[in-house]
Design an enzyme around this catalytic site. Structure first.
Site, PDB file in Angstrom:
ATOM      1  N   TYR A   1      44.613  23.956   2.343  1.00 26.22           N
ATOM      2  CA  TYR A   1      43.875  23.031   3.206  1.00 26.22           C
ATOM      3  C   TYR A   1      44.185  21.602   2.776  1.00 26.22           C
ATOM      4  O   TYR A   1      44.202  21.298   1.582  1.00 26.22           O
ATOM      5  CB  TYR A   1      42.364  23.288   3.078  1.00 26.22           C
ATOM      6  CG  TYR A   1      41.538  22.296   3.859  1.00 26.22           C
ATOM      7  CD1 TYR A   1      41.105  22.585   5.152  1.00 26.22           C
ATOM      8  CD2 TYR A   1      41.218  21.044   3.324  1.00 26.22           C
ATOM      9  CE1 TYR A   1      40.373  21.663   5.874  1.00 26.22           C
ATOM     10  CE2 TYR A   1      40.489  20.113   4.057  1.00 26.22           C
ATOM     11  CZ  TYR A   1      40.064  20.425   5.332  1.00 26.22           C
ATOM     12  OH  TYR A   1      39.359  19.516   6.053  1.00 26.22           O
TER      13      TYR A   1
ATOM     14  N   GLU B   1      43.121  16.672   9.828  1.00 28.12           N
ATOM     15  CA  GLU B   1      42.981  17.907   9.062  1.00 28.12           C
ATOM     16  C   GLU B   1      44.155  18.850   9.345  1.00 28.12           C
ATOM     17  O   GLU B   1      44.563  19.011  10.486  1.00 28.12           O
ATOM     18  CB  GLU B   1      41.669  18.574   9.485  1.00 28.12           C
ATOM     19  CG  GLU B   1      41.336  19.821   8.720  1.00 28.12           C
ATOM     20  CD  GLU B   1      40.062  20.471   9.260  1.00 28.12           C
ATOM     21  OE1 GLU B   1      38.995  20.257   8.680  1.00 28.12           O
ATOM     22  OE2 GLU B   1      40.157  21.189  10.269  1.00 28.12           O
TER      23      GLU B   1
END
Ligand code: GDP
Ligand code: MN
Length: 389
Positions: free
Chosen positions: A109, A197
């Site tokens: 991530y 993101e």
């Protein structure tokens, strides 16, 4: 302002962040054409809606043949995809992204966001990315690495290496990751983003990194200087009442209560919502009509507030400085004459031309509930909503 994954990936590409080859498609035939032009034998077909959580809810599929691409694209396009982020009604899928499928070694991530406490851009990373990141953040926050960026010098190499090592990368992977982080930071900074993101940021078989998903969100107050970003706005994804309001220069936010609010000034609008809550009611919306509101603007405000079928009473609360109570009153009269308003309307006026305003309202012969102060008005509005519920 949110944008779609395929649009985010175009921005990523511009900043040389690796993304899979792929293209958006608006029909099943187009999806097949995209897959054919990409070549290969496996493709990922992904619903394009402004919401995450698609992977777990049937919005993302690995397809092993063109027939499968066609079948899945056909099933998705025109359907309403429900994920934990869409609300129970789901979101209508109008297009899909068709991409080359990748072999994933590990899902990481990586994200950037504005940390309001430090007032800085913060880079966030985790070794355990993918579809359970929210769960990871909630139950094992120590697995999330954060690095705050000093705006005077930007994201530094040592910080990138620290993050990369912190999520378990080694050797060449660290150099790859550091380059990618700086590119993401630049993309974020150059577009006035609030959030960028990559989840999953995937480690592939050859140790290279690739953004398999992408999400960006931009500061609406900066859009005036980001025409290229503004162009990416998808009106289909937005609340139709909020859109209607923005086109009439009204600041409207839909909420879930039953007292419709029409107020001037953000501060007074907030105070009005507080007062409604204080008297045991719930506001149906936030609405700031701004200064110098014309009768037409007031009529539009009523129209938008009343399209919400939960509204059981409307409270018009005006403290006129730049506004003029007579214009506001004309707007109310126009509304009550032209629109079918079948809920009670509470009016509180104060400030510029207030006597003229009341005179217009009382001499109109139209039905409304008169209120004197914020306190009085809020109490009457909550009672009226209860009475008509
Ligand atoms: P989200 O659930 O809405 O965040 O959608 P994502 O774009 O993150 O996709 C969900 C999941 O699909 C990812 O976490 C991956 O596990 C998987 N996925 C996406 N692209 C690929 C790919 O190219 N190959 C493989 N094997 N899996 C993929
Ligand atoms: Mn994702």
């Amino acid at each position: 302002m949110n944008i779609h994954e395929y649009q985010t990936k175009r921005i990523f590409s511009r900043y040389k962040i690796p993304v899979p080859a792929g293209h958006v498609a608006h029909s099943d035939a187009q999806a097949v054409a995209v897959a054919e032009s990409l070549g290969g034998e496996r493709w990922i077909v992904k619903a394009q809606v402004h919401a995450g959580g698609r992977g777990k809810c049937g919005g993302v599929k690995l397809c092993n043949s063109l027939a499968e691409v066609k079948e899945f694209a056909d099933k998705l396009i025109g359907s309403d995809l429900v994920t934990p982020q869409t609300g129970p009604g789901g979101k209508r899928v109008r297009r899909v992204l068709v991409e080359d499928a990748q072999d994933i070694k590990q899902e990481l991530y990586l994200g950037c966001l504005i940390d309001r406490v430090t007032q800085r851009i913060t880079v966030i990373a985790s070794a355990v990315g993918g579809m359970d990141i929210e769960e990871v953040a909630a139950s094992t926050p120590e697995k999330i690495i954060k690095e705050s960026v000093d705006p005077a010098v930007g994201l530094q190499d040592f910080q990138c290496r620290k993050i990369a090592a912190g999520i378990g990368l080694t050797g060449k992977q660290i150099i790859n990751a550091a380059t990618l982080m700086k590119r993401l930071y630049r993309a974020f900074r150059d577009t006035d983003a609030l959030m960028a993101e990559i989840n999953p940021l995937s480690l592939l078989a050859d140790d290279s990194l690739m953004a398999l998903d992408g999400k960006m969100n931009f500061d609406g107050n900066a859009l005036f200087r980001r025409a290229d970003i503004t162009d990416l706005r998808d009106f289909d994804e937005e609340d139709s009442k909020e859109l209607d309001a923005s086109q009439h220069d009204l600041n409207y936010i839909a909420l879930d209560g039953d007292v419709g609010c029409i107020v001037n000034g953000a501060g007074l609008a907030m105070a009005t919502m507080d007062a409604i809550s204080f008297y045991g009611g719930k506001p149906a919306n936030f609405l700031d009509v701004g200064g110098g509101a014309s009768p037409d603007k007031i009529a539009n405000a009523f129209r938008i507030v009343l399209t919400d079928s939960n509204v059981k009473a409307v409270l018009l609360n005006i403290f006129a400085g730049i506004n003029r109570c007579d214009w506001i009153a004309q707007g109310v009269v126009q509304t009550l004459r032209e629109q079918s308003v079948d809920v009670p309307v509470v009016v509180r006026l104060a400030g510029t031309n207030v006597e003229k305003g009341w005179e217009i309202l009382f001499s109109s012969g139209l039905e409304f509930i008169h209120a004197d102060k914020l306190d009085d008005a809020s109490r009457k509005a909550v009672e009226a909503a209860r009475g008509s519920a």
